[in-house]
Scaffold this motif. Structure first.
Motif, PDB file in Angstrom:
ATOM      1  N   PRO B  67       0.694  -1.077  -0.094  1.00  0.00           N
ATOM      2  CA  PRO B  67       0.158   0.116  -0.244  1.00  0.00           C
ATOM      3  C   PRO B  67       0.821   1.365  -0.035  1.00  0.00           C
ATOM      4  O   PRO B  67       0.427   2.264  -0.404  1.00  0.00           O
ATOM      5  CB  PRO B  67      -0.954  -0.030   1.381  1.00  0.00           C
ATOM      6  N   LEU B 279      -7.553   6.755  -0.803  1.00  0.00           N
ATOM      7  CA  LEU B 279      -8.720   5.802  -1.014  1.00  0.00           C
ATOM      8  C   LEU B 279      -8.377   4.923  -2.245  1.00  0.00           C
ATOM      9  O   LEU B 279      -8.527   3.813  -2.211  1.00  0.00           O
ATOM     10  CB  LEU B 279     -10.182   6.589  -1.196  1.00  0.00           C
ATOM     11  N   THR B 281      -5.574   3.981  -3.461  1.00  0.00           N
ATOM     12  CA  THR B 281      -4.555   3.114  -2.764  1.00  0.00           C
ATOM     13  C   THR B 281      -5.028   1.789  -2.092  1.00  0.00           C
ATOM     14  O   THR B 281      -4.831   0.880  -2.410  1.00  0.00           O
ATOM     15  CB  THR B 281      -3.538   3.586  -1.697  1.00  0.00           C
ATOM     16  N   GLY B 282      -6.313   1.904  -1.406  1.00  0.00           N
ATOM     17  CA  GLY B 282      -7.168   0.714  -0.820  1.00  0.00           C
ATOM     18  C   GLY B 282      -7.644   0.237  -1.718  1.00  0.00           C
ATOM     19  O   GLY B 282      -7.492  -1.123  -1.641  1.00  0.00           O
ATOM     20  N   LYS B 283      -8.236   0.728  -2.873  1.00  0.00           N
ATOM     21  CA  LYS B 283      -8.874  -0.027  -3.841  1.00  0.00           C
ATOM     22  C   LYS B 283      -8.028  -0.997  -4.603  1.00  0.00           C
ATOM     23  O   LYS B 283      -8.275  -2.053  -4.996  1.00  0.00           O
ATOM     24  CB  LYS B 283      -9.537   1.069  -4.589  1.00  0.00           C
ATOM     25  N   ALA B 286      -6.099  -3.604  -1.455  1.00  0.00           N
ATOM     26  CA  ALA B 286      -6.691  -4.531  -0.890  1.00  0.00           C
ATOM     27  C   ALA B 286      -6.779  -5.977  -1.580  1.00  0.00           C
ATOM     28  O   ALA B 286      -6.581  -7.106  -1.075  1.00  0.00           O
ATOM     29  CB  ALA B 286      -7.990  -4.105  -0.320  1.00  0.00           C
ATOM     30  N   PRO B 287      -7.122  -5.834  -2.919  1.00  0.00           N
ATOM     31  CA  PRO B 287      -7.412  -6.968  -3.650  1.00  0.00           C
ATOM     32  C   PRO B 287      -5.699  -7.674  -3.658  1.00  0.00           C
ATOM     33  O   PRO B 287      -5.691  -8.957  -3.724  1.00  0.00           O
ATOM     34  CB  PRO B 287      -7.602  -6.891  -5.187  1.00  0.00           C
ATOM     35  N   LEU B 289      -3.636  -7.808  -1.729  1.00  0.00           N
ATOM     36  CA  LEU B 289      -3.335  -8.391  -0.234  1.00  0.00           C
ATOM     37  C   LEU B 289      -4.290  -9.613   0.037  1.00  0.00           C
ATOM     38  O   LEU B 289      -3.636 -10.777   0.328  1.00  0.00           O
ATOM     39  CB  LEU B 289      -3.458  -7.486   0.815  1.00  0.00           C
ATOM     40  N   LEU B 290      -5.300  -9.472  -0.694  1.00  0.00           N
ATOM     41  CA  LEU B 290      -5.995 -10.915  -0.459  1.00  0.00           C
ATOM     42  C   LEU B 290      -5.714 -11.845  -1.457  1.00  0.00           C
ATOM     43  O   LEU B 290      -5.421 -13.133  -1.089  1.00  0.00           O
ATOM     44  CB  LEU B 290      -7.556 -10.393  -1.014  1.00  0.00           C
ATOM     45  N   ILE B 293      -2.880 -13.695   0.335  1.00  0.00           N
ATOM     46  CA  ILE B 293      -3.346 -14.513   1.317  1.00  0.00           C
ATOM     47  C   ILE B 293      -3.655 -15.979   0.644  1.00  0.00           C
ATOM     48  O   ILE B 293      -3.280 -17.240   0.883  1.00  0.00           O
ATOM     49  CB  ILE B 293      -4.658 -14.254   2.034  1.00  0.00           C
TER      50      ILE B 293
END
Lengths: 167, 441
Positions: B67, B279, B281-283, B286-287, B289-290, B293
């Motif tokens: 991020p 915002l 950056t989050g968009k 986040a995918p 980082l998922l 996982i």
């Protein structure tokens, strides 16, 4: 029924938006923590204790805070070469399939993390080293609660797509 | 260990789900979960692995790098620094044929050093460079091809999101991967520049007959100068800090993001735009980082199902020829790049290909990573779904600029990407030498 759905959807959207902003705020905190750590270490040879551990946990929290938002704006990375060529009915079916599988995945994630969260709560589990210890419950609860929120967001998407309710 | 049949069906199910437009991360997560259930016959095993993975897979200091670098690129993009760089380079290239095309390429080279996403470069330069090129009668196909092609520099020049994901999946030093991208990135920029220069020499009509040099006088304001200087300083701070060992990549990303924030404020970016960058950056992150996982679940499936071993045997059966196997991998990447995004391709293929290339073929892991990123990036310029091409199309409003035109104009650039990948296959030192020097110093 429609009014009820819209109320639930609007409430869910508010929660998702709130955590989107909170995650953004936490990201700035991460940057500031790193800067403070580097400056204190470089200038005074006194790094902030626990910064790597705090940041490691914040990364997971920031990610989970944003999953429901990523789902609600449908920004999960996908190949769209089939969907672009599909007619409206096939497109709707493919969209629903994606949402349904997404729902299953996050339900599985919530199910898998539930017992671990409860165990962490009952046994007051802590992690870390002697100079810096922290409870595991906040992170485990975040994983469980935000997997549930993401699954619920998928469920709302499915309902809105089935009944053509514009989100 | 279930061998080839199991591997075959896992791959078929994965490809089918992805072809049906199921998000890659969901497809991977579910296939891994049910694959592990199939292997063990006990649902508690994949449930327990999923829980451990969600808790531990990205709970590491290093993952803040994603991020933070995305935020740094977002802030710099919104500060108008790409335009400042373009103008500064354009001003310094007086009297040179294909001046605007060269400014686009070198602008992308420098911009690539502060943004880790090709699409950001493609969007920025479509808005900055295209109107100038049209104004000076550049052939539109050449103009958009140059913009889409040179945007690929963003992924090979560090910091690059692809390198971070690759490093995480293969447990390699992200700092070394960044340094490994520097020489290939510079070579790629030079290859692009030589191509434009030579084409302009033989076909000046495609480049407006050099009208840019007679008519174009670029005047930079003080603020634009400082913008370009600020970006240059940021590059030195981030890459220099990693190179000399002052910072880890995560620290460099944190400091870089905060410096970019200061630069954005000084350049007059509004509070709303800064908030939008955070915002966005989050968009974006986040995918990713998922994905990381699910990548760990997938790796466990590959290990427990014996999939990597099964595919290694397939490669051994076709003769074990190092060049042939690498060639097959490059073709797979190139084809996948036509259909899905780069991060997903890395996630799907690297856990399988990297062990084969490193252990079985004895290929240098850093050079292999750079070859992979180049091949995947080439796919971003090819039909039917070259992402860079679609970004340029989305940003250029000229109705004469069709998708076909951008794809056609991009052909020389993806050929050059593949040429560079082949060069690194022959001379792995192009990528591995600089990190080796860094380790010694």
């Amino acid at each position: 029924m429609l009014i009820f759905f819209k109320k639930v959807d609007s409430f869910n959207d508010k929660i998702v938006q709130f955590f989107k902003y909170l995650a953004s705020f936490l990201l700035v905190i991460v940057g500031l923590l790193i800067l403070s750590d580097v400056v204190l270490r470089g200038a005074f040879n006194k790094p902030l204790i626990g910064v790597p551990e705090i940041i490691a946990n914040l990364v997971v929290i920031i990610a989970f805070f944003q999953f429901a938002y990523a789902v609600s704006i449908e920004s999960m990375l996908r190949s769209d070469f089939t969907i672009e060529k599909a007619g409206p009915r096939l497109k709707k079916f493919l969209d629903l399939l994606s949402c349904f599988l997404g729902l299953i995945f996050f339900v599985l994630l919530a199910t898998s993390s539930y017992s671990s969260m409860i165990k962490s709560f009952i046994s007051s589990e802590f992690e870390g080293h002697a100079s810096f210890r922290f409870p595991t419950l906040p992170l485990k609860a975040t994983i469980f609660l935000f997997s549930c929120l993401t699954a619920f967001t998928y469920l709302l998407l499915i309902v809105s797509k089935i009944f053509n309710l514009k989100k | 260990m279930l061998g080839f049949d199991f591997s075959f069906w896992i791959i078929i199910v994965l490809i089918s789900l992805i072809a049906l437009s199921v998000p890659v991360v969901i497809a991977l997560g579910l296939v891994s979960f049910f694959g592990l259930y199939f292997i063990t016959g006990n649902v508690n095993v994949p449930l327990s692995l999923l829980n451990n993975t969600a808790y531990g897979a990205i709970r590491d200091y290093i993952f803040a790098v994603i991020p933070l670098f995305v935020l740094m690129g977002e802030l710099i993009s919104r500060s108008g620094a790409a335009e400042d760089l373009y103008n500064l380079i354009n001003k310094s290239l007086k009297k040179i044929p294909a001046r605007l095309a060269l400014a686009t390429i070198f602008g992308n080279t420098v911009f690539g050093a502060v943004t880790g996403v090709s699409i950001a470069s493609a969007a920025a330069f479509s808005k900055i460079a295209y109107p100038q090129m049209v104004k000076f009668n550049y052939n539109k196909t050449v103009a958009v091809g140059c913009i889409a092609g040179s945007a690929c520099l963003g992924m090979i020049i560090p910091p690059s999101i692809l390198m971070i994901v690759w490093g995480v999946l293969t447990e390699q030093s992200i700092g070394k991967l960044f340094i490994a991208g520097i020489i290939p990135g510079i070579i790629l920029a030079l290859l692009f520049a030589i191509f434009c220069f030579v084409l302009a020499y033989f076909r000046p009509d495609l480049f407006g007959q050099g009208s840019e040099n007679q008519a174009l006088e670029v005047n930079l304001t003080k603020r634009q100068y400082w913008g370009a200087v600020g970006v240059s300083f940021l590059i030195v701070l981030v890459l220099g800090g990693i190179w000399f060992g002052f910072f880890t990549p995560t620290e460099a990303a944190g400091i870089g993001a905060l410096f970019a924030l200061i630069l954005a404020i000084l350049k007059g970016v509004s509070f709303k735009e800064i908030l939008d960058s955070v915002l966005e950056t989050g968009k974006i992150s986040a995918p990713i980082l998922l994905i990381l996982i699910c990548a760990q679940m997938y790796s466990r499936l590959l290990a427990m199902g014996g999939i990597t071993d099964a595919l290694t045997n397939v490669f051994t059966d076709i003769g074990g020829n190092k060049v042939l196997i690498l060639f097959i991998m490059v073709v797979v990447w190139f084809i996948l790049g036509m259909f899905i995004d780069s991060v997903s391709i890395i996630l799907l293929t690297v856990p399988i290909f990297a062990p084969i290339a490193n252990k079985f073929l004895g290929f240098d892991p850093l050079s292999f990573a750079i070859i992979g990123i180049l091949a995947i990036e080439a796919g971003l310029l090819t039909p039917p779904l070259g992402l860079c091409v679609y970004t340029v199309k989305g940003c250029v409003t000229d109705p004469e600029v069709t998708l076909g035109r951008i794809f056609y104009g991009s052909v020389p650039y993806w050929i050059l990407l593949i040429v560079l990948a082949a060069l690194i296959m022959m001379f792995p030192g192009l990528a591995s030498w600089l990190p080796a020097v860094m380790t010694k110093s």
